[in-house]
Design a protein around this motif. Structure first.
Motif, PDB file in Angstrom:
ATOM      1  N   ARG A   1      16.260  32.129  56.515  1.00  0.00           N
ATOM      2  CA  ARG A   1      17.210  32.902  55.726  1.00  0.00           C
ATOM      3  C   ARG A   1      17.523  34.237  56.403  1.00  0.00           C
ATOM      4  O   ARG A   1      18.685  34.661  56.451  1.00  0.00           O
ATOM      5  CB  ARG A   1      16.651  33.135  54.320  1.00  0.00           C
ATOM      6  N   SER A   2      16.509  34.918  56.920  1.00  0.00           N
ATOM      7  CA  SER A   2      16.755  36.209  57.560  1.00  0.00           C
ATOM      8  C   SER A   2      17.657  36.060  58.779  1.00  0.00           C
ATOM      9  O   SER A   2      18.545  36.888  59.022  1.00  0.00           O
ATOM     10  CB  SER A   2      15.435  36.872  57.961  1.00  0.00           C
ATOM     11  N   ARG A   3      17.443  34.988  59.542  1.00  0.00           N
ATOM     12  CA  ARG A   3      18.281  34.741  60.706  1.00  0.00           C
ATOM     13  C   ARG A   3      19.711  34.394  60.256  1.00  0.00           C
ATOM     14  O   ARG A   3      20.695  34.800  60.902  1.00  0.00           O
ATOM     15  CB  ARG A   3      17.696  33.598  61.525  1.00  0.00           C
ATOM     16  N   ALA A   4      19.832  33.679  59.154  1.00  0.00           N
ATOM     17  CA  ALA A   4      21.150  33.323  58.637  1.00  0.00           C
ATOM     18  C   ALA A   4      21.933  34.575  58.240  1.00  0.00           C
ATOM     19  O   ALA A   4      23.132  34.699  58.541  1.00  0.00           O
ATOM     20  CB  ALA A   4      21.016  32.390  57.443  1.00  0.00           C
ATOM     21  N   TYR A   5      21.269  35.525  57.573  1.00  0.00           N
ATOM     22  CA  TYR A   5      21.933  36.773  57.206  1.00  0.00           C
ATOM     23  C   TYR A   5      22.378  37.527  58.468  1.00  0.00           C
ATOM     24  O   TYR A   5      23.480  38.096  58.512  1.00  0.00           O
ATOM     25  CB  TYR A   5      21.005  37.660  56.378  1.00  0.00           C
ATOM     26  N   ALA A   6      21.516  37.539  59.482  1.00  0.00           N
ATOM     27  CA  ALA A   6      21.856  38.233  60.726  1.00  0.00           C
ATOM     28  C   ALA A   6      23.074  37.596  61.390  1.00  0.00           C
ATOM     29  O   ALA A   6      23.954  38.294  61.907  1.00  0.00           O
ATOM     30  CB  ALA A   6      20.666  38.223  61.683  1.00  0.00           C
ATOM     31  N   ARG A   7      23.140  36.256  61.375  1.00  0.00           N
ATOM     32  CA  ARG A   7      24.276  35.567  61.992  1.00  0.00           C
ATOM     33  C   ARG A   7      25.556  35.788  61.178  1.00  0.00           C
ATOM     34  O   ARG A   7      26.649  35.877  61.734  1.00  0.00           O
ATOM     35  CB  ARG A   7      23.981  34.071  62.103  1.00  0.00           C
ATOM     36  N   LEU A   8      25.428  35.870  59.852  1.00  0.00           N
ATOM     37  CA  LEU A   8      26.580  36.162  58.998  1.00  0.00           C
ATOM     38  C   LEU A   8      27.141  37.542  59.325  1.00  0.00           C
ATOM     39  O   LEU A   8      28.361  37.711  59.489  1.00  0.00           O
ATOM     40  CB  LEU A   8      26.161  36.086  57.526  1.00  0.00           C
ATOM     41  N   VAL A   9      26.272  38.527  59.419  1.00  0.00           N
ATOM     42  CA  VAL A   9      26.699  39.887  59.747  1.00  0.00           C
ATOM     43  C   VAL A   9      27.333  39.927  61.130  1.00  0.00           C
ATOM     44  O   VAL A   9      28.390  40.538  61.329  1.00  0.00           O
ATOM     45  CB  VAL A   9      25.509  40.861  59.660  1.00  0.00           C
TER      46      VAL A   9
END
Length: 280
Positions: A202-210
């Motif tokens: 999830r943390s990596r997903a948020y980073a990729r979204l940003v």
């Protein structure tokens, strides 16, 4: 009188913006069992995970009534209607039928936003600001089309089951392996929802979204919207990162997704919409 801009409730525009710019909002429908609820008009309390909940577009008759009233309000100067992507909803097609029925000699223009949520809202907002300044119908229409072609929408969902069941996710986004161990990052391409990439945490997903949103904004002024369904803390965290990393923010919005989109995206969905150049 100024050209009047119409959009649908899935655009998720803030109420104060709608009032200030005189935007007409068409309610879409949430179907709960045998009940039909108008988004933004009727009280809605639904279970987003239930198979008994679905959505429906506005009808040609509903749209014709709203377009006619908007045209009257414009004093005949015209109407620009910006609707949810035709790949995701039948609302655009219903609007086209409504205009055909009206026979308004092209004084009502229909725009496919190619987006959803603020991906529809931003083109409508850009058009309404121009109309509010006294622009003529052709100028307002072209501004809406330009904004629709340039806005970019990115989405994180917990599962894609609801999207695929409703036919909103491209077959090209078929998953290999279990979704339980991946977080799908989606984006809208030509109005169609497709898989952009799969991320493990999830943390990596948020980073990729940003990162995707920052890249989309570039170095120009940009309008940015963060939207979520039942994930306010995640939305606030992503919003804080975007405020730090997008160099020139012209407009910034953080809001919850409406129920007509929430039914298909599910609880925990998080999205970012970016319009390079802003809505002015």
């Amino acid at each position: 009188m100024p050209v009047v801009v119409v959009t649908d409730s899935a655009a998720s525009l803030p109420a104060d913006v709608v009032t200030e710019l005189g935007i007409e909002v068409v309610p879409l429908h949430v179907l709960v069992g045998d009940r039909e609820i108008r988004e933004g008009v009727d009280a809605i309390d639904i279970d987003y995970g239930s198979d008994s909940v679905s959505t429906s577009a506005a009808s040609p008759g509903e749209l014709r009534e709203i377009y006619s009233a908007a045209l009257d309000r414009s004093g005949g100067d015209g109407v620009v209607a910006v609707h949810l992507s035709r790949r995701l909803s039948a609302t655009w097609e219903a609007g086209r039928q409504a205009v055909d029925d009206m026979g308004t000699d092209a004084r009502v223009r229909i725009v496919d936003s190619l987006g959803a949520g603020m991906g529809t809202g931003m083109p409508a907002l850009a058009a309404a600001r121009l109309a509010h300044g006294g622009a003529v119908l052709d100028e307002v229409y072209e501004r809406a089309v330009d904004a629709a072609n340039n806005a970019q929408t990115f989405l994180l969902v917990n599962r894609t089951e609801q999207l695929r069941r409703g036919g909103r996710l491209s077959s090209a986004a078929a998953f290999f392996g279990s979704e339980l161990v991946t977080k799908p990052l989606l984006h809208l391409v030509g109005g169609k929802l497709e898989l952009r990439e799969k991320v493990r945490t999830r943390s990596r997903a948020y980073a990729r979204l940003v990162a995707a949103a920052v890249d989309a904004a570039g170095r120009r002024p940009a309008a940015v919207a963060v939207q979520h369904l039942g994930a306010p803390e995640a939305a606030d965290a992503v919003a804080a990162q975007l405020r730090e990393q997008v160099p020139d923010i012209a407009d910034f919005y953080v809001a919850e997704l409406g129920p007509t989109l929430g039914v298909h995206l599910g609880i925990g969905a998080l999205g970012v919409v970016v319009l390079p150049g802003g809505c002015s």
